[in-house]
Design an enzyme around this catalytic site. Structure first.
Site, short mmCIF file in Angstrom:
data_model
loop_
_atom_site.label_atom_id
_atom_site.label_comp_id
_atom_site.label_asym_id
_atom_site.label_seq_id
_atom_site.Cartn_x
_atom_site.Cartn_y
_atom_site.Cartn_z
N TYR A 49 8.10 2.07 -7.45
CA TYR A 49 7.47 0.75 -7.59
C TYR A 49 7.08 0.48 -9.05
O TYR A 49 7.24 -0.65 -9.53
CB TYR A 49 6.24 0.65 -6.68
CG TYR A 49 6.58 0.74 -5.20
CD1 TYR A 49 7.61 -0.01 -4.66
CD2 TYR A 49 5.87 1.59 -4.34
CE1 TYR A 49 7.93 0.07 -3.31
CE2 TYR A 49 6.19 1.67 -2.99
CZ TYR A 49 7.21 0.92 -2.48
OH TYR A 49 7.52 1.00 -1.15
N GLU B 101 0.87 -1.18 0.00
CA GLU B 101 0.00 0.00 0.00
C GLU B 101 0.90 1.22 0.00
O GLU B 101 1.93 1.23 0.66
CB GLU B 101 -0.88 0.07 1.25
CG GLU B 101 -2.00 -0.95 1.29
CD GLU B 101 -1.55 -2.26 1.90
OE1 GLU B 101 -0.56 -2.24 2.67
OE2 GLU B 101 -2.17 -3.29 1.62
C1 LIG Z 1 10.92 5.90 -1.73
C2 LIG Z 1 12.41 5.84 -1.36
C3 LIG Z 1 12.68 4.53 -0.63
C4 LIG Z 1 13.23 5.87 -2.68
O1 LIG Z 1 14.60 5.70 -2.33
P1 LIG Z 1 15.78 6.50 -3.05
O2 LIG Z 1 17.04 5.79 -2.73
O3 LIG Z 1 15.68 7.94 -2.71
O4 LIG Z 1 15.38 6.33 -4.58
P2 LIG Z 1 16.41 6.16 -5.79
O5 LIG Z 1 17.35 7.30 -5.82
O6 LIG Z 1 16.98 4.78 -5.74
O7 LIG Z 1 15.42 6.26 -7.04
C5 LIG Z 1 14.66 5.13 -7.44
C6 LIG Z 1 13.45 5.56 -8.22
O8 LIG Z 1 12.55 6.26 -7.37
C7 LIG Z 1 11.92 7.29 -8.12
N1 LIG Z 1 12.35 8.59 -7.61
C8 LIG Z 1 13.38 8.85 -6.75
N2 LIG Z 1 13.43 10.18 -6.47
C9 LIG Z 1 12.42 10.75 -7.17
C10 LIG Z 1 11.92 12.08 -7.29
N3 LIG Z 1 12.49 13.10 -6.62
N4 LIG Z 1 10.83 12.30 -8.07
C11 LIG Z 1 10.22 11.29 -8.72
N5 LIG Z 1 10.66 9.99 -8.66
C12 LIG Z 1 11.73 9.74 -7.89
C13 LIG Z 1 12.37 7.13 -9.56
O9 LIG Z 1 11.52 6.18 -10.18
C14 LIG Z 1 13.73 6.51 -9.36
O10 LIG Z 1 14.19 5.80 -10.46
P3 LIG Z 1 15.09 6.57 -11.57
O11 LIG Z 1 16.22 7.20 -10.82
O12 LIG Z 1 15.51 5.47 -12.47
O13 LIG Z 1 14.17 7.57 -12.18
C15 LIG Z 1 12.83 7.05 -0.50
O14 LIG Z 1 12.48 8.23 -1.17
C16 LIG Z 1 12.20 7.06 0.88
O15 LIG Z 1 12.75 6.50 1.84
N6 LIG Z 1 11.05 7.76 1.00
C17 LIG Z 1 10.39 7.91 2.32
C18 LIG Z 1 9.77 6.64 2.79
C19 LIG Z 1 8.71 6.16 1.84
O16 LIG Z 1 7.82 6.89 1.46
N7 LIG Z 1 8.82 4.86 1.45
C20 LIG Z 1 7.89 4.25 0.54
C21 LIG Z 1 6.60 3.90 1.16
S1 LIG Z 1 6.66 2.38 2.04
#
Ligand SMILES: CC(C)(COP(=O)(O)OP(=O)(O)OC[C@H]1O[C@@H](n2cnc3c(N)ncnc32)[C@H](O)[C@@H]1OP(=O)(O)O)[C@@H](O)C(=O)NCCC(=O)NCCS
Length: 144
Positions: A115, A103
Site C-alpha cells: 500500500y 485497515e
Molecule cells: C498482499 C498481497 C495481496 C500482495 O500480492 P503479491 O502479488 O504477492 O505482491 P506483488 O508481488 O505484486 O508485490 C507488490 C508489492 O508488495 C510488497 N511485497 C510483496 N512481497 C513482499 C515481501 N515478501 N516482503 C516485503 N514486501 C513485499 C512490495 O512492496 C511489492 O512491491 P515491489 O515488488 O515493487 O517491492 C499478497 O501477499 C496477499 O494476498 N497476502 C495475503 C492477504 C493479505 O494480507 N492482503 C492484504 C490485506 S487486505
C-alpha cells in the site's frame, strides 16, 4: 488474464483461497451478503478459468474502503497484485472518489509495503481491531 466482477459461482474457490490467507477469513455466507450489498464491489483476477486473486471495496460517499486484496498463496511475490490495484484505480478514475482507505494488521509487513508503494499513508491506529488483540493501521490515499 482478466479482471471481472465476482459472482456467486466464484465463491467456493474464493473462500478456499481466503481460508489459506486470512485469520479473520470471510466464509461463504459473509461473501454472499457482501455480493448482495449495494455499496460493495468485488472483482476476481482470472486466468483460464482459475481464480488467481480477488479484491473488494465498499463505496461510501466520496470514499472507498478496501475490504480485501488477495493473491493465491503460491502465486504471491510475482507482481500480480499490481493488476488488482491498477484495476481498482482505473475503475474510480472518472468518479467523484476523493479518498481510498483501508485497515491492515500492524504485523502485515507485505501488505503495508504494497500500500505504501501506491502512496497510501498510515493515518491512525485502531487498537485491538483484530480478534480484540491486534492493532490495525488505518491507511489512506488521496485520489483524483
Ligand atoms: C498482499 C498481497 C495481496 C500482495 O500480492 P503479491 O502479488 O504477492 O505482491 P506483488 O508481488 O505484486 O508485490 C507488490 C508489492 O508488495 C510488497 N511485497 C510483496 N512481497 C513482499 C515481501 N515478501 N516482503 C516485503 N514486501 C513485499 C512490495 O512492496 C511489492 O512491491 P515491489 O515488488 O515493487 O517491492 C499478497 O501477499 C496477499 O494476498 N497476502 C495475503 C492477504 C493479505 O494480507 N492482503 C492484504 C490485506 S487486505
Amino acid at each position: 488474464m482478466i479482471v471481472r466482477e465476482m459472482t456467486k459461482e466464484d465463491l467456493e474457490e474464493v473462500v478456499n483461497i481466503e481460508s489459506s490467507l486470512y485469520k479473520d477469513k470471510w466464509n461463504k455466507e459473509a461473501y454472499l451478503r457482501d455480493l448482495e450489498n449495494e455499496i460493495a464491489y468485488n472483482y476476481v483476477l482470472e486466468h483460464e478459468g482459475v481464480i488467481l486473486g480477488y479484491y473488494g471495496f465498499w463505496l461510501m460517499f466520496d470514499n472507498i474502503d478496501i475490504t480485501k486484496v488477495s493473491i493465491r498463496k503460491e502465486l504471491q511475490g510475482k507482481g500480480l497484485s499490481k493488476i488488482l490495484m491498477e484495476d481498482m484505480f482505473n475503475r474510480i478514475s472518472n468518479s467523484d472518489i476523493n479518498t481510498i482507505t483501508l485497515e491492515v494488521r500492524v504485523s502485515n509487513k507485505v501488505a503495508i509495503a504494497l500500500y505504501e508503494k501506491y502512496g497510501f499513508k498510515k493515518i491512525s491506529v485502531r487498537e485491538k481491531y483484530y480478534e480484540n488483540v491486534e492493532d490495525a493501521y488505518v491507511m489512506q490515499k488521496e485520489v483524483n
